[in-house]
Design an enzyme around this catalytic site. Structure first.
Site, PDB file in Angstrom:
ATOM      1  N   ASP A 172    -131.483 -40.343 -53.424  1.00 31.45           N
ATOM      2  CA  ASP A 172    -132.069 -41.130 -52.320  1.00 31.45           C
ATOM      3  C   ASP A 172    -131.027 -41.299 -51.427  1.00 31.45           C
ATOM      4  OD1 ASP A 172    -134.396 -43.067 -51.729  1.00 31.45           O
ATOM      5  OD2 ASP A 172    -132.633 -44.307 -51.364  1.00 31.45           O
ATOM      6  N   CYS A 210    -137.271 -40.461 -53.450  1.00 30.55           N
ATOM      7  CA  CYS A 210    -137.407 -40.863 -51.978  1.00 30.55           C
ATOM      8  C   CYS A 210    -138.701 -40.406 -51.712  1.00 30.55           C
ATOM      9  CB  CYS A 210    -136.375 -40.287 -51.405  1.00 30.55           C
ATOM     10  SG  CYS A 210    -136.518 -40.678 -49.672  1.00 30.55           S
ATOM     11  N   ASN A 211    -139.791 -41.102 -51.192  1.00 28.00           N
ATOM     12  CA  ASN A 211    -140.901 -40.712 -50.493  1.00 28.00           C
ATOM     13  C   ASN A 211    -140.619 -39.621 -49.231  1.00 28.00           C
ATOM     14  OD1 ASN A 211    -143.556 -42.291 -51.666  1.00 28.00           O
ATOM     15  ND2 ASN A 211    -141.561 -43.361 -51.932  1.00 28.00           N
ATOM     16  N   CYS A 252    -142.339 -46.263 -49.897  1.00 30.60           N
ATOM     17  CA  CYS A 252    -141.027 -45.731 -49.679  1.00 30.60           C
ATOM     18  C   CYS A 252    -140.164 -46.535 -50.959  1.00 30.60           C
ATOM     19  CB  CYS A 252    -140.467 -46.492 -48.454  1.00 30.60           C
ATOM     20  SG  CYS A 252    -138.701 -46.783 -48.353  1.00 30.60           S
ATOM     21  N   THR A 253    -139.338 -45.850 -51.570  1.00 30.16           N
ATOM     22  CA  THR A 253    -138.812 -46.336 -52.890  1.00 30.16           C
ATOM     23  C   THR A 253    -137.967 -47.709 -52.462  1.00 30.16           C
ATOM     24  OG1 THR A 253    -136.980 -44.737 -52.642  1.00 30.16           O
ATOM     25  CG2 THR A 253    -138.992 -43.996 -54.043  1.00 30.16           C
ATOM     26  N   HIS A 254    -137.648 -47.753 -51.622  1.00 29.24           N
ATOM     27  CA  HIS A 254    -136.691 -49.122 -51.353  1.00 29.24           C
ATOM     28  C   HIS A 254    -137.904 -50.119 -51.387  1.00 29.24           C
ATOM     29  CE1 HIS A 254    -133.527 -46.751 -49.537  1.00 29.24           C
ATOM     30  NE2 HIS A 254    -132.869 -47.676 -49.375  1.00 29.24           N
TER      31      HIS A 254
HETATM   32  N1  DGL Z   1    -136.184 -44.581 -49.854  1.00 25.23           N
HETATM   33  C1  DGL Z   1    -136.488 -43.515 -48.908  1.00 25.23           C
HETATM   34  C2  DGL Z   1    -138.096 -43.569 -48.985  1.00 25.23           C
HETATM   35  O1  DGL Z   1    -138.479 -43.377 -50.181  1.00 25.23           O
HETATM   36  C3  DGL Z   1    -136.341 -43.833 -47.442  1.00 25.23           C
HETATM   37  C4  DGL Z   1    -135.433 -44.451 -46.932  1.00 25.23           C
HETATM   38  C5  DGL Z   1    -134.701 -44.136 -45.766  1.00 25.23           C
HETATM   39  O2  DGL Z   1    -135.121 -44.559 -44.573  1.00 25.23           O
HETATM   40  O3  DGL Z   1    -133.670 -43.383 -45.780  1.00 25.23           O
HETATM   41  O4  DGL Z   1    -138.677 -42.900 -48.029  1.00 25.23           O
END
Ligand code: DGL
Length: 265
Positions: free
Chosen positions: A11, A75-76, A189-191
């Site tokens: 990620d 990460c999506n 989004c994984t965040h």
């Molecule tokens: N965690 C990421 C996702 O799942 C994206 C974060 C970013 O924009 O870098 O999409």
């Protein structure tokens, strides 16, 4: 297959931890390498061409460094844009993270649900295709937010964040036509699962939040079934693809996930 061969997570930031946690629950003794592409952060603000160039090349470089048994693109954004080129480039099992539109469609009673992702994710035809295939009778409302990624990054570093900031982001969904009927939100989004409690509080009404973590964990367990693992959980290892910033504030948050060894690449 050697028991010490790790699962490699990628990620650009801390988001992949929301995928790592359910994997650790199912496979507690799995050796973990968590690669954080800080130099490429934020993926959600990048173009398709940038990501299809960067992600397969980076994973190739990481594989020369750690001989992983399987890669989780945690990460999506990277998954919906670069999963195919990664699979073409590497000859090991690759598990991607794609928006949990199917479970959301199964859950939504109002038949109106939200998809909250990065800007790059919500504009992908991949999302149109999933919506057409699994949510044909639903209204799917999308909103892309980099601000929410930043809030999750700040939370993991132990910084204070304000509920009003989360409410403003949710408004990006609720203020769209039929937004008041939303009863389910896909955290695409994984965040975002890292700040689910704050989102739930900010929503001010009951909302079901769904994401792919548990499904991914089951898939990883299935793909590694019968493989040997160490007898006890080995220390998790983080690899920072460094942008030159100080990683000290990140370490206590990573340690909560058993990541206690740190290196830069
Ligand atoms: N965690 C990421 C996702 O799942 C994206 C974060 C970013 O924009 O870098 O999409």
């Amino acid at each position: 297959m050697d028991a010490s061969q790790p699962l490699l997570f990628l990620d650009p930031g801390v988001g992949g931890l929301s995928i790592l946690a359910p994997v650790q629950e199912l496979l507690p003794n799995a050796p973990i390498v968590y690669a954080m592409d800080q130099a490429g952060y934020p993926y959600g603000q990048k173009t398709e061409a940038e990501l299809t160039g960067r992600v397969p090349a980076l994973l190739g470089r990481l594989m020369e460094h750690v001989d992983a048994r399987l890669i989780v693109i945690a990460c999506n954004t990277a998954s919906v844009i670069a999963l195919d080129p990664v699979r073409q480039a590497l000859d090991i099992p690759i598990v991607g993270t794609v928006p949990a539109i199917k479970p959301a469609a199964a859950l939504s009673k109002s038949r109106v649900f939200g998809v909250l992702g990065t800007r790059a994710t919500v504009r992908q035809p991949y999302v149109d295709n999933l919506s057409r295939e699994f949510a044909g009778d639903c209204t799917v409302i999308r909103h892309g937010s980099h601000e929410l990624v930043m809030l999750a990054e700040r939370k993991l570093r132990g910084e204070q964040t304000a509920i009003a900031d989360y409410a403003a982001i949710l408004d990006g969904l609720f203020s769209q036509p039929r937004g008041e009927e939303i009863d389910t939100i896909v955290l695409a989004c994984t965040h975002f699962p890292l700040v689910e409690t704050e989102l739930a509080e900010a929503a001010g009404r009951p909302i079901a939040f769904v994401h792919g973590g548990e499904g991914i964990a089951r898939r990883v367990a299935q793909l590694t079934e019968g493989q040997p693992w160490p007898d006890a959980p080995p220390p998790g290892r983080a690899i920072f693809i460094s942008d030159g910033s100080d990683t000290t504030p990140l370490k206590p948050g990573l340690e909560r996930y058993g990541i206690t060894e740190f290196e830069a690449l």
